[in-house]
Design an enzyme around this catalytic site. Structure first.
Site, short mmCIF file in Angstrom:
data_model
loop_
_atom_site.label_atom_id
_atom_site.label_comp_id
_atom_site.label_asym_id
_atom_site.label_seq_id
_atom_site.Cartn_x
_atom_site.Cartn_y
_atom_site.Cartn_z
N HIS A 79 -12.26 7.80 -31.76
CA HIS A 79 -11.82 7.98 -30.38
C HIS A 79 -12.56 9.11 -29.68
CE1 HIS A 79 -9.30 9.76 -27.20
NE2 HIS A 79 -8.98 8.50 -26.92
N HIS A 86 -1.71 0.41 -31.57
CA HIS A 86 -2.67 1.36 -31.02
C HIS A 86 -3.44 2.08 -32.13
CE1 HIS A 86 -3.41 5.22 -28.51
NE2 HIS A 86 -4.24 4.28 -28.08
#
Length: 252
Positions: free
Chosen positions: A55, A13
């Site tokens: 992000h 991730h």
């Protein structure tokens, strides 16, 4: 008949979960050091059209934008041109060991992955208001960078971003990200000709896995950081596990 699936089950991730600054080349290197051969990352679009990794919508959490660009500058990453974004420190917030680590452009990550035989899951994470444009840009650049190679899996929570990706590079595989099983999720994924559904891992059960697999979708999960959760997903027969715990799970 299901679509051929070239990707490994275990996916790191944002590069290396939490062991390095997320969405940086340093994180990819750390994840690779733990044996991971596939990575997930978040991609958005700069004001001048460069696809880069980050992000959040804002630069506040993971860069020193206020110090470099000034407090009066917009803190929204998509409002900045790439030459400004490239000056930022995206590592110091994590730890001193990564001070000075830059924000990478997608081109930088592609070079690392292609040279090392790694696979990639690009989550299209658009700045609000430019969903379709971001999907188009990410897909168009990915198609060029990975020409002739196993392409990245393009995923998004935004159907509009996936529509843009579909229009720009229909040959690239797509996946619909879900944090709830909202009404019409299966039909939306079918209409976008997705190959995968990527769920919050708690959403997968016998019923939802059967629904997805009956429609020929691969089933992936985020973000799985506990052994019991991973075992449950393996027992359900899911296809991909996205984890922060690259230090806990040995990829197979």
């Amino acid at each position: 008949m299901s679509t051929p699936w070239p990707y490994p089950r275990w996916i790191a991730h944002r590069g290396a979960g939490k062991l390095a600054p997320e969405n940086t080349l340093a994180a990819f290197r750390v994840g690779a050091g733990y044996g991971y051969g596939m990575f997930e990352c978040d991609a958005k679009l700069s004001a001048d059209g460069v696809v880069f990794l980050m992000h959040d919508t804002t630069l506040r959490r993971t860069t020193n934008a206020a110090a470099v660009l000034g407090n009066s500058a917009s803190e929204i990453g998509g409002d900045q041109i790439w030459s400004a974004l490239a000056r930022l420190d995206a590592g110091s917030w994590h730890s001193r060991a990564f001070a000075g680590e830059p924000l990478p452009a997608l081109e930088n990550i592609a070079g690392f992955c292609l040279r090392n035989g790694h696979f990639l899951n690009i989550e299209i994470k658009p700045t609000p208001g430019v969903e379709r444009k971001t999907g188009e840009a990410v897909a168009r650049q990915a198609a060029l960078l990975w020409a002739g190679q196993t392409p990245p899996l393009l995923t998004s929570f935004s159907p509009q971003a996936l529509e843009g990706a579909f229009a720009a590079a229909p040959e690239l595989p797509r996946g619909l990200l879900l944090d709830t099983l909202w009404k019409g999720w299966l039909e939306t994924a079918l209409s976008l000709e997705c190959v995968a559904i990527v769920c919050n891992h708690a959403l997968w059960d016998r019923s939802s896995v059967t629904q997805a697999k009956s429609a020929q979708f691969r089933c992936l999960s985020y973000t799985v950081n506990d052994e019991w959760a991973a075992q449950r997903l393996l027992d359900l027969g899911t296809d991909g596990i996205i984890t922060d715990r690259v230090d806990l799970f040995t990829p197979t």
